[in-house]
Design a protein around this motif. Structure first.
Motif, PDB file in Angstrom:
ATOM      1  N   LYS A   1      33.440  44.650 -23.474  1.00 49.74           N
ATOM      2  CA  LYS A   1      33.027  45.937 -24.021  1.00 49.74           C
ATOM      3  C   LYS A   1      31.691  45.709 -24.706  1.00 49.74           C
ATOM      4  N   VAL A   2      30.723  46.573 -24.419  1.00 51.38           N
ATOM      5  CA  VAL A   2      29.377  46.436 -24.979  1.00 51.38           C
ATOM      6  C   VAL A   2      29.311  47.200 -26.302  1.00 51.38           C
ATOM      7  N   VAL A   3      28.895  46.501 -27.358  1.00 50.35           N
ATOM      8  CA  VAL A   3      28.747  47.119 -28.674  1.00 50.35           C
ATOM      9  C   VAL A   3      27.331  46.829 -29.157  1.00 50.35           C
ATOM     10  N   GLU A   4      26.555  47.903 -29.403  1.00 48.94           N
ATOM     11  CA  GLU A   4      25.201  47.721 -29.937  1.00 48.94           C
ATOM     12  C   GLU A   4      25.279  47.675 -31.455  1.00 48.94           C
ATOM     13  N   LEU A   5      24.666  46.649 -32.030  1.00 49.25           N
ATOM     14  CA  LEU A   5      24.699  46.479 -33.480  1.00 49.25           C
ATOM     15  C   LEU A   5      23.543  47.248 -34.114  1.00 49.25           C
ATOM     16  N   ALA A   6      23.833  47.943 -35.201  1.00 53.35           N
ATOM     17  CA  ALA A   6      22.803  48.705 -35.918  1.00 53.35           C
ATOM     18  C   ALA A   6      21.890  47.729 -36.654  1.00 53.35           C
ATOM     19  N   PRO A   7      20.566  47.897 -36.512  1.00 52.05           N
ATOM     20  CA  PRO A   7      19.636  46.995 -37.194  1.00 52.05           C
ATOM     21  C   PRO A   7      19.909  46.930 -38.701  1.00 52.05           C
ATOM     22  N   ASP A   8      19.853  45.727 -39.228  1.00 52.51           N
ATOM     23  CA  ASP A   8      20.013  45.427 -40.643  1.00 52.51           C
ATOM     24  C   ASP A   8      21.431  45.634 -41.182  1.00 52.51           C
TER      25      ASP A   8
ATOM     26  N   ALA B   1      25.377  44.291 -41.650  1.00 56.37           N
ATOM     27  CA  ALA B   1      25.864  42.928 -41.923  1.00 56.37           C
ATOM     28  C   ALA B   1      26.155  42.185 -40.622  1.00 56.37           C
ATOM     29  N   GLN B   2      26.772  42.859 -39.643  1.00 62.01           N
ATOM     30  CA  GLN B   2      27.048  42.229 -38.347  1.00 62.01           C
ATOM     31  C   GLN B   2      25.747  41.875 -37.626  1.00 62.01           C
ATOM     32  N   TRP B   3      24.769  42.768 -37.682  1.00 61.14           N
ATOM     33  CA  TRP B   3      23.468  42.542 -37.027  1.00 61.14           C
ATOM     34  C   TRP B   3      22.795  41.311 -37.633  1.00 61.14           C
ATOM     35  N   GLN B   4      22.774  41.227 -38.953  1.00 61.89           N
ATOM     36  CA  GLN B   4      22.125  40.099 -39.621  1.00 61.89           C
ATOM     37  C   GLN B   4      22.804  38.779 -39.284  1.00 61.89           C
ATOM     38  N   ALA B   5      24.136  38.767 -39.224  1.00 61.32           N
ATOM     39  CA  ALA B   5      24.855  37.534 -38.881  1.00 61.32           C
ATOM     40  C   ALA B   5      24.558  37.123 -37.436  1.00 61.32           C
ATOM     41  N   ALA B   6      24.550  38.093 -36.518  1.00 63.57           N
ATOM     42  CA  ALA B   6      24.261  37.785 -35.109  1.00 63.57           C
ATOM     43  C   ALA B   6      22.825  37.313 -34.941  1.00 63.57           C
ATOM     44  N   VAL B   7      21.890  37.964 -35.606  1.00 60.61           N
ATOM     45  CA  VAL B   7      20.475  37.597 -35.490  1.00 60.61           C
ATOM     46  C   VAL B   7      20.226  36.212 -36.076  1.00 60.61           C
TER      47      VAL B   7
ATOM     48  N   ASN C   1      10.556  29.349 -27.738  1.00 64.94           N
ATOM     49  CA  ASN C   1       9.184  29.805 -27.510  1.00 64.94           C
ATOM     50  C   ASN C   1       8.912  31.212 -28.021  1.00 64.94           C
ATOM     51  N   ALA C   2       9.439  31.538 -29.176  1.00 65.03           N
ATOM     52  CA  ALA C   2       9.183  32.854 -29.755  1.00 65.03           C
ATOM     53  C   ALA C   2       7.732  32.935 -30.219  1.00 65.03           C
ATOM     54  N   PRO C   3       7.045  34.029 -29.920  1.00 64.29           N
ATOM     55  CA  PRO C   3       5.636  34.140 -30.291  1.00 64.29           C
ATOM     56  C   PRO C   3       5.407  34.363 -31.779  1.00 64.29           C
ATOM     57  N   ASP C   4       6.441  34.824 -32.497  1.00 70.77           N
ATOM     58  CA  ASP C   4       6.221  35.213 -33.884  1.00 70.77           C
ATOM     59  C   ASP C   4       7.066  34.473 -34.914  1.00 70.77           C
ATOM     60  N   GLY C   5       7.824  33.485 -34.528  1.00 74.57           N
ATOM     61  CA  GLY C   5       8.553  32.631 -35.462  1.00 74.57           C
ATOM     62  C   GLY C   5       9.388  33.367 -36.488  1.00 74.57           C
ATOM     63  N   GLU C   6       9.006  33.252 -37.745  1.00 77.29           N
ATOM     64  CA  GLU C   6       9.784  33.815 -38.843  1.00 77.29           C
ATOM     65  C   GLU C   6       9.793  35.347 -38.852  1.00 77.29           C
ATOM     66  N   ALA C   7       8.813  35.986 -38.223  1.00 79.87           N
ATOM     67  CA  ALA C   7       8.761  37.450 -38.178  1.00 79.87           C
ATOM     68  C   ALA C   7       9.635  38.022 -37.058  1.00 79.87           C
ATOM     69  N   MET C   8      10.274  37.153 -36.289  1.00 79.98           N
ATOM     70  CA  MET C   8      11.064  37.582 -35.137  1.00 79.98           C
ATOM     71  C   MET C   8      12.183  38.573 -35.503  1.00 79.98           C
ATOM     72  N   PRO C   9      12.994  38.354 -36.539  1.00 73.65           N
ATOM     73  CA  PRO C   9      14.051  39.327 -36.849  1.00 73.65           C
ATOM     74  C   PRO C   9      13.510  40.729 -37.145  1.00 73.65           C
ATOM     75  N   GLY C  10      12.374  40.819 -37.803  1.00 72.90           N
ATOM     76  CA  GLY C  10      11.771  42.133 -38.061  1.00 72.90           C
ATOM     77  C   GLY C  10      11.350  42.821 -36.776  1.00 72.90           C
ATOM     78  N   ARG C  11      10.791  42.048 -35.837  1.00 70.80           N
ATOM     79  CA  ARG C  11      10.386  42.616 -34.543  1.00 70.80           C
ATOM     80  C   ARG C  11      11.616  43.051 -33.767  1.00 70.80           C
TER      81      ARG C  11
ATOM     82  N   ARG D   1      26.676  42.966 -28.695  1.00 72.89           N
ATOM     83  CA  ARG D   1      27.851  42.088 -28.668  1.00 72.89           C
ATOM     84  C   ARG D   1      28.611  42.411 -27.402  1.00 72.89           C
ATOM     85  N   LEU D   2      28.955  41.394 -26.642  1.00 75.47           N
ATOM     86  CA  LEU D   2      29.794  41.550 -25.458  1.00 75.47           C
ATOM     87  C   LEU D   2      31.163  41.005 -25.832  1.00 75.47           C
ATOM     88  N   GLU D   3      32.071  41.912 -26.187  1.00 75.17           N
ATOM     89  CA  GLU D   3      33.379  41.538 -26.702  1.00 75.17           C
ATOM     90  C   GLU D   3      34.393  41.473 -25.571  1.00 75.17           C
ATOM     91  N   PRO D   4      35.120  40.354 -25.426  1.00 77.12           N
ATOM     92  CA  PRO D   4      36.147  40.265 -24.385  1.00 77.12           C
ATOM     93  C   PRO D   4      37.145  41.409 -24.523  1.00 77.12           C
TER      94      PRO D   4
END
Length: 182
Positions: free
Chosen positions: A92-99, A101-107, A116-126, A135-138
Motif C-alpha cells: 500500500k502506497v502512503v505519501e508522508l506529509a513533509p515535516d 514526525a514520520q517524514w522526518q524519521a524516514a528522511v 552523490n547528492a548535489p546539495d548535501g546537508e540542504a537535501m531534506p529541505g529540497r 512508504r510502501l507498506e506490505p
C-alpha cells in the motif's frame, strides 16, 4: 499465524538486504502495446519502521510513476548475491506529509543512503519542497514468483551508450614513440 510471520520475516529481511527493489504501481499500465508485461521501475530505498521508504519525483531524483497516495503496488525484491528474484509482495502506497514526525524519521534514514547528492546537508529541505517521500507498506501475502523470465527491453531513458571510437584514436594510442637520440 506461523506462515504469516514467516512471510513477514521474508519480506523484511529480503528488502532490507537488497539495494534496489522493482516497483510497479497501479497507475502504470501493466501491458505494453506489443503485449509484453511492463517491467517494474528499479528504485533505491531504505527499510524503516516496517516499510520500504523511497524518495523521488523531484529534480535529480528517481521517478515514481504510478505510485499514488492510497494506491497499490507490487514490490519485487532480488537477491543481493545472485541477482535473482526472491520475493514479490503487495504494498500500500502512503505519501508522508513533509515535516511530519514520520517524514522526518524516514528522511533521516534516506539521507544516509542517498549517493552523490548535489546539495548535501540542504537535501531534506529540497525534498520537502520539491519531492515526494513514500512508504510502501506490505499489505498481504507474498505473490508466487513466475517460472519464466520476465526479461524486457529497458525503459526509455535520456542516458546514452558509448559512441563509436574516433578514427584517429588508434593512431594516437598505438603509434611508436620516437626515441630522442642524445
Amino acid at each position: 499465524m506461523t506462515s504469516e510471520l514467516l512471510d513477514q520475516a521474508l519480506v523484511e529481511e529480503a528488502t532490507k538486504k537488497s539495494g534496489l527493489i522493482w516497483v510497479t504501481g497501479n497507475g502504470v499500465p501493466t501491458l505494453r502495446a506489443e503485449g509484453a508485461a511492463r517491467p517494474g521501475r528499479p528504485l533505491w530505498h531504505v527499510w524503516h519502521d516496517g516499510a520500504a521508504c523511497v524518495v523521488g519525483d523531484g529534480p535529480g531524483e528517481q521517478p515514481l510513476p504510478g505510485l499514488d497516495d492510497g494506491g497499490d503496488a507490487v514490490v519485487t525484491v532480488r537477491s543481493k548475491d545472485k541477482g535473482g528474484r526472491l520475493v514479490a509482495w503487495p504494498a500500500k502506497v502512503v505519501e508522508l506529509a513533509p515535516d511530519s514526525a514520520q517524514w522526518q524519521a524516514a528522511v533521516a534514514e534516506l539521507k544516509g543512503k542517498r549517493l552523490n547528492a548535489p546539495d548535501g546537508e540542504a537535501m531534506p529541505g529540497r525534498w520537502a519542497r520539491e519531492c515526494r517521500v513514500l512508504r510502501l507498506e506490505p499489505s498481504g501475502t507474498p505473490a508466487e514468483l513466475p517460472d519464466g523470465s520476465l526479461a524486457a527491453p529497458p525503459l526509455p531513458s535520456p542516458a546514452t551508450t558509448r559512441q563509436p571510437m574516433p578514427a584517429a584514436l588508434p593512431r594516437l594510442l598505438f603509434r611508436k614513440k620516437k626515441r630522442k637520440e642524445a
